[in-house]
Design an enzyme around this catalytic site. Sequence first.
Site, PDB file in Angstrom:
ATOM      1  N   GLY A  44       0.753  -1.245   0.000  1.00  0.00           N
ATOM      2  CA  GLY A  44       0.000   0.000   0.000  1.00  0.00           C
ATOM      3  C   GLY A  44       0.777   1.286   0.000  1.00  0.00           C
ATOM      4  O   GLY A  44       0.194   2.360  -0.203  1.00  0.00           O
ATOM      5  N   GLU A  65       4.121  -6.627   1.936  1.00  0.00           N
ATOM      6  CA  GLU A  65       3.644  -7.002   0.600  1.00  0.00           C
ATOM      7  C   GLU A  65       3.650  -5.812  -0.357  1.00  0.00           C
ATOM      8  O   GLU A  65       2.619  -5.501  -0.974  1.00  0.00           O
ATOM      9  CB  GLU A  65       2.210  -7.541   0.682  1.00  0.00           C
ATOM     10  CG  GLU A  65       2.015  -8.743   1.569  1.00  0.00           C
ATOM     11  CD  GLU A  65       0.534  -9.111   1.707  1.00  0.00           C
ATOM     12  OE1 GLU A  65      -0.332  -8.383   1.187  1.00  0.00           O
ATOM     13  OE2 GLU A  65       0.261 -10.130   2.345  1.00  0.00           O
ATOM     14  N   PRO A  66       4.758  -5.116  -0.513  1.00  0.00           N
ATOM     15  CA  PRO A  66       4.726  -3.952  -1.402  1.00  0.00           C
ATOM     16  C   PRO A  66       4.666  -4.371  -2.865  1.00  0.00           C
ATOM     17  O   PRO A  66       5.255  -5.377  -3.258  1.00  0.00           O
ATOM     18  CB  PRO A  66       6.058  -3.254  -1.103  1.00  0.00           C
ATOM     19  CG  PRO A  66       6.970  -4.360  -0.688  1.00  0.00           C
ATOM     20  CD  PRO A  66       6.102  -5.361   0.039  1.00  0.00           C
ATOM     21  N   GLY A  67       3.947  -3.621  -3.653  1.00  0.00           N
ATOM     22  CA  GLY A  67       3.906  -3.844  -5.095  1.00  0.00           C
ATOM     23  C   GLY A  67       4.320  -2.581  -5.811  1.00  0.00           C
ATOM     24  O   GLY A  67       5.436  -2.441  -6.310  1.00  0.00           O
ATOM     25  N   ARG A  68       3.411  -1.612  -5.780  1.00  0.00           N
ATOM     26  CA  ARG A  68       3.628  -0.346  -6.491  1.00  0.00           C
ATOM     27  C   ARG A  68       4.955   0.329  -6.129  1.00  0.00           C
ATOM     28  O   ARG A  68       5.658   0.849  -6.992  1.00  0.00           O
ATOM     29  CB  ARG A  68       2.468   0.598  -6.131  1.00  0.00           C
ATOM     30  CG  ARG A  68       2.424   1.880  -6.921  1.00  0.00           C
ATOM     31  CD  ARG A  68       1.423   2.852  -6.281  1.00  0.00           C
ATOM     32  NE  ARG A  68       0.140   2.231  -6.032  1.00  0.00           N
ATOM     33  CZ  ARG A  68      -0.884   2.248  -6.875  1.00  0.00           C
ATOM     34  NH1 ARG A  68      -0.769   2.866  -8.027  1.00  0.00           N
ATOM     35  NH2 ARG A  68      -2.010   1.658  -6.562  1.00  0.00           N
ATOM     36  N   ARG A  80      -5.139   2.977 -15.946  1.00  0.00           N
ATOM     37  CA  ARG A  80      -5.235   3.729 -14.684  1.00  0.00           C
ATOM     38  C   ARG A  80      -5.893   5.103 -14.846  1.00  0.00           C
ATOM     39  O   ARG A  80      -6.738   5.466 -14.016  1.00  0.00           O
ATOM     40  CB  ARG A  80      -3.864   3.844 -14.006  1.00  0.00           C
ATOM     41  CG  ARG A  80      -3.273   2.474 -13.608  1.00  0.00           C
ATOM     42  CD  ARG A  80      -2.039   2.602 -12.742  1.00  0.00           C
ATOM     43  NE  ARG A  80      -2.378   3.104 -11.437  1.00  0.00           N
ATOM     44  CZ  ARG A  80      -2.184   4.334 -11.026  1.00  0.00           C
ATOM     45  NH1 ARG A  80      -1.605   5.221 -11.797  1.00  0.00           N
ATOM     46  NH2 ARG A  80      -2.551   4.695  -9.829  1.00  0.00           N
ATOM     47  N   TYR A 100      -9.184   5.107 -12.583  1.00  0.00           N
ATOM     48  CA  TYR A 100      -9.078   5.810 -11.287  1.00  0.00           C
ATOM     49  C   TYR A 100      -8.865   7.311 -11.445  1.00  0.00           C
ATOM     50  O   TYR A 100      -8.485   7.958 -10.482  1.00  0.00           O
ATOM     51  CB  TYR A 100      -7.861   5.308 -10.496  1.00  0.00           C
ATOM     52  CG  TYR A 100      -7.657   3.840 -10.367  1.00  0.00           C
ATOM     53  CD1 TYR A 100      -8.614   3.034  -9.758  1.00  0.00           C
ATOM     54  CD2 TYR A 100      -6.474   3.246 -10.793  1.00  0.00           C
ATOM     55  CE1 TYR A 100      -8.393   1.676  -9.613  1.00  0.00           C
ATOM     56  CE2 TYR A 100      -6.243   1.884 -10.644  1.00  0.00           C
ATOM     57  CZ  TYR A 100      -7.213   1.108 -10.056  1.00  0.00           C
ATOM     58  OH  TYR A 100      -6.998  -0.226  -9.897  1.00  0.00           O
ATOM     59  N   CYS A 132     -12.321   3.510 -29.184  1.00  0.00           N
ATOM     60  CA  CYS A 132     -13.592   4.217 -29.351  1.00  0.00           C
ATOM     61  C   CYS A 132     -14.320   4.359 -28.020  1.00  0.00           C
ATOM     62  O   CYS A 132     -15.359   3.736 -27.784  1.00  0.00           O
ATOM     63  CB  CYS A 132     -14.454   3.484 -30.364  1.00  0.00           C
ATOM     64  SG  CYS A 132     -13.620   3.415 -31.941  1.00  0.00           S
ATOM     65  N   TYR A 174       0.594  -1.868 -12.045  1.00  0.00           N
ATOM     66  CA  TYR A 174      -0.805  -1.836 -12.470  1.00  0.00           C
ATOM     67  C   TYR A 174      -0.936  -1.237 -13.878  1.00  0.00           C
ATOM     68  O   TYR A 174      -1.893  -0.527 -14.176  1.00  0.00           O
ATOM     69  CB  TYR A 174      -1.675  -1.090 -11.433  1.00  0.00           C
ATOM     70  CG  TYR A 174      -1.492  -1.662 -10.050  1.00  0.00           C
ATOM     71  CD1 TYR A 174      -2.005  -2.910  -9.734  1.00  0.00           C
ATOM     72  CD2 TYR A 174      -0.740  -0.992  -9.077  1.00  0.00           C
ATOM     73  CE1 TYR A 174      -1.788  -3.476  -8.488  1.00  0.00           C
ATOM     74  CE2 TYR A 174      -0.527  -1.550  -7.825  1.00  0.00           C
ATOM     75  CZ  TYR A 174      -1.051  -2.796  -7.541  1.00  0.00           C
ATOM     76  OH  TYR A 174      -0.847  -3.359  -6.313  1.00  0.00           O
TER      77      TYR A 174
END
Length: 433
Positions: A257, A294-297, A333, A337, A363, A392
Amino acid sequence: MKRARASQTLRPPGFSYVEAGSAPALQLHCEAVPLERLAARHGTPLYVYSAATIRSRLRAFAQAFRAVPHTLCYSVKANSALAILRMIAGAGAGFDVVSGGELQRVLRANRKAAGKVVFSGVGKTAEEMELALRSGILLFNIESESELNMLSAVAGRLKKRAAVAIRVNPDVSAKTHPYISTGLHQHKFGVPIPEAQTLYALAARQPYLDVAGVSVHIGSQITDVGTFQEALARVAEFIRRLRREGHDIRYIDAGGGLGISYEGAEQSFEKQIAAYAKAVTQPLRGLKLHLLLEPGRSIVGAAGVLLTRVIYRKTNYRKRFLIVDAAMNDLIRPSLYSAYHEIVPVRSGAAETEITDVVGPICETGDFFARERKLPVVREGDLLAILDAGAYGSVLGSNYNTRGRAAEVLVDGARAKVIRRRESFEDQTRMEG
Ligand code: PLP
């Protein structure tokens, strides 16, 4: 090779402008490789990743958490490219997976990493549990009573003990986009703390379940580290209560997060990660837990750009558009978002700027990368880099409008390797009658 002035570097150590010979323009490089060369060789749209950035992020985590026993379990969902997983496993990290498919990717990348895998997600099926048990993963993060019962049944059938943590929902607001906030009572994730207590008692009575930890993940792209502290303080208090009840809690999984800075150059990742480490570890002091992260970004986000070429310039009633060859199927993204991604020309030098939208060929009105953005004037055929697209990005790619997925290249110093070739029409239609 001469680096440009510091004010013109972008996302060091991965992406920086370099003076291009005698030409007045600066050229954007990924490490030592000019992006122009990659676009000419592999076409666009093209994802380009910097290995040095990923390594430096892993090192920053190790440094920030060096005082506590911990395992970094990189969140595969952020970017699941096998070459990237291989690199991360090679650095000694583990993985956080949310599906049997992600687990298979980890096993393919490095079979030995299985013992450092945590399995999260609200809807694990019996088949996925079986694969995870046979692979010998570290921990299951359980999110409901039904799931706990299913895991108990599968583990009993296989006669394999499953280490479990209950993912608690601490009812903390993550102050992020509502679609990526997960720690409030109205979200589908986790179990409210009072209910979790009942689940621990239930789990402790199952012969093939080993109550091992507590897990929490409150959302993604969180930049206010106080939120992590608040959530972990609630979890720490809960762990004390569980231990008083006789549960042998050894692990705290603090989830992922940590946000990144999408607007402008990141101030100092080292500073940010130090503040994050303090927020996470302070509430856990004295508990003698093994911390899982659990880092991702924060590992891969700034390590990737999406390289795209301007197809056309267009003006509708004085409103300007740059129509580029990447689209929402490559990077969703902004559409999903309203996420902001900085966009820069690969060849920088134009003094003149304009206000324009940057849109793809799909389109849908929602197919855009930027709206009313001030950008240096570029021409048809010029290259743009959409920054911070490493997390992501490609993983959320689709074939909408029968567009093949973009190719992906991993750069390491002066070397550039295609880690995923461009998807052809044949690739897309192979499974159809
Ligand atoms: N862990 C879990 C359970 C998640 O759902 C997520 C993503 O939302 C992550 C880790 C990774 O989050 P991030 O990429 O924001 O670090």
